[in-house]
Design a protein around this motif. Structure first.
Motif, PDB file in Angstrom:
ATOM      1  N   LEU A   1       0.835  -1.203   0.000  1.00  0.00           N
ATOM      2  CA  LEU A   1       0.000   0.000   0.000  1.00  0.00           C
ATOM      3  C   LEU A   1       0.871   1.255   0.000  1.00  0.00           C
ATOM      4  O   LEU A   1       1.984   1.243   0.521  1.00  0.00           O
ATOM      5  N   VAL A   2       0.347   2.339  -0.591  1.00  0.00           N
ATOM      6  CA  VAL A   2       1.080   3.604  -0.557  1.00  0.00           C
ATOM      7  C   VAL A   2       1.202   4.057   0.891  1.00  0.00           C
ATOM      8  O   VAL A   2       0.382   3.703   1.740  1.00  0.00           O
ATOM      9  N   ASP A   3       2.235   4.854   1.168  1.00  0.00           N
ATOM     10  CA  ASP A   3       2.424   5.360   2.515  1.00  0.00           C
ATOM     11  C   ASP A   3       2.856   6.818   2.466  1.00  0.00           C
ATOM     12  O   ASP A   3       2.912   7.430   1.392  1.00  0.00           O
ATOM     13  N   PHE A   4       3.184   7.362   3.618  1.00  0.00           N
ATOM     14  CA  PHE A   4       3.580   8.762   3.741  1.00  0.00           C
ATOM     15  C   PHE A   4       4.740   9.099   2.814  1.00  0.00           C
ATOM     16  O   PHE A   4       4.772  10.146   2.175  1.00  0.00           O
ATOM     17  N   PHE A   5       5.712   8.197   2.716  1.00  0.00           N
ATOM     18  CA  PHE A   5       6.919   8.479   1.944  1.00  0.00           C
ATOM     19  C   PHE A   5       6.650   8.522   0.440  1.00  0.00           C
ATOM     20  O   PHE A   5       7.317   9.241  -0.300  1.00  0.00           O
ATOM     21  N   ASP A   6       5.666   7.754  -0.034  1.00  0.00           N
ATOM     22  CA  ASP A   6       5.273   7.845  -1.440  1.00  0.00           C
ATOM     23  C   ASP A   6       4.734   9.234  -1.752  1.00  0.00           C
ATOM     24  O   ASP A   6       5.134   9.868  -2.727  1.00  0.00           O
TER      25      ASP A   6
END
Length: 191
Positions: A100-105
């Motif tokens: 899943l996408v996260d903050f860093f993406d």
């Protein structure tokens, strides 16, 4: 729509900065009686509607005006850009992965945006209303705080009917544009 309700504004704007948004004397619809002071609600509402039909990563943005109350009879109109990302990370062939996408993406997307504008941005860990503490940061260009990036707080997500992690960024264009170089050199598109 530039119109919203006080209930929605109270979910996306900190109480101390909400003020008294401009009220419409004769609104056409219930829930559209105030001028919006934030774009976050409209982007999150749109995200929830699109999740039903989207697979993989879903990313949306909006560039529009917000109407900030002041001492004058008319509100101050400022341009903002707000974006939101959720879902599965995309591989190099644009297929969804199991991650899943996260903050860093999302931080990376924002950094790439600033880089393409020729602006150096600093990311400083800082809490922001409506975003999850410890997973949000302020965006600075020089000494100017031009925006924010972070994970949507679960309480705000629930209010909009969102049941998965979403990451939001917001940039105040009136503060960013003075830092953008007046002449930008473009590279031709690869053949």
């Amino acid at each position: 729509y530039p119109l919203t309700s006080m209930e929605v504004l109270q979910k996306v704007v900190a109480p101390e900065s909400l003020g008294e948004p401009l009220a419409v004397i004769n609104p056409l619809n219930v829930g559209q009686e105030r001028m919006r002071t934030s774009l976050r609600a409209s982007v999150l509402e749109c995200l929830v509607k699109n999740i039903r039909v989207a697979r993989g990563q879903l990313a949306l943005f909006e560039v529009a005006r917000v109407y900030l109350p002041g001492k004058e009879a008319l509100p101050q109109e400022n341009e903002h850009v707000v974006g939101v990302v959720t879902g599965a990370r995309i591989d190099r062939w644009w297929r969804p992965t199991a991650e899943l996408v996260d903050f860093f993406d999302v931080k990376g997307y924002v950094m790439r945006l600033f880089e393409s504008l020729g602006v150096e941005v600093s990311v400083v860990a800082e809490d922001d209303y409506g975003l999850l503490s410890g997973r949000s940061a302020a965006l600075f260009v020089g000494d100017d705080r031009v925006g924010t990036v972070g994970q949507v707080h679960p309480d705000m997500a629930r209010f909009f009917g969102l049941d998965q992690a979403a990451f939001l960024f917001e940039v105040r264009l009136e503060l960013l544009l003075p830092h953008v170089p007046p002449v930008m050199r473009y590279k031709p598109v690869s053949k």
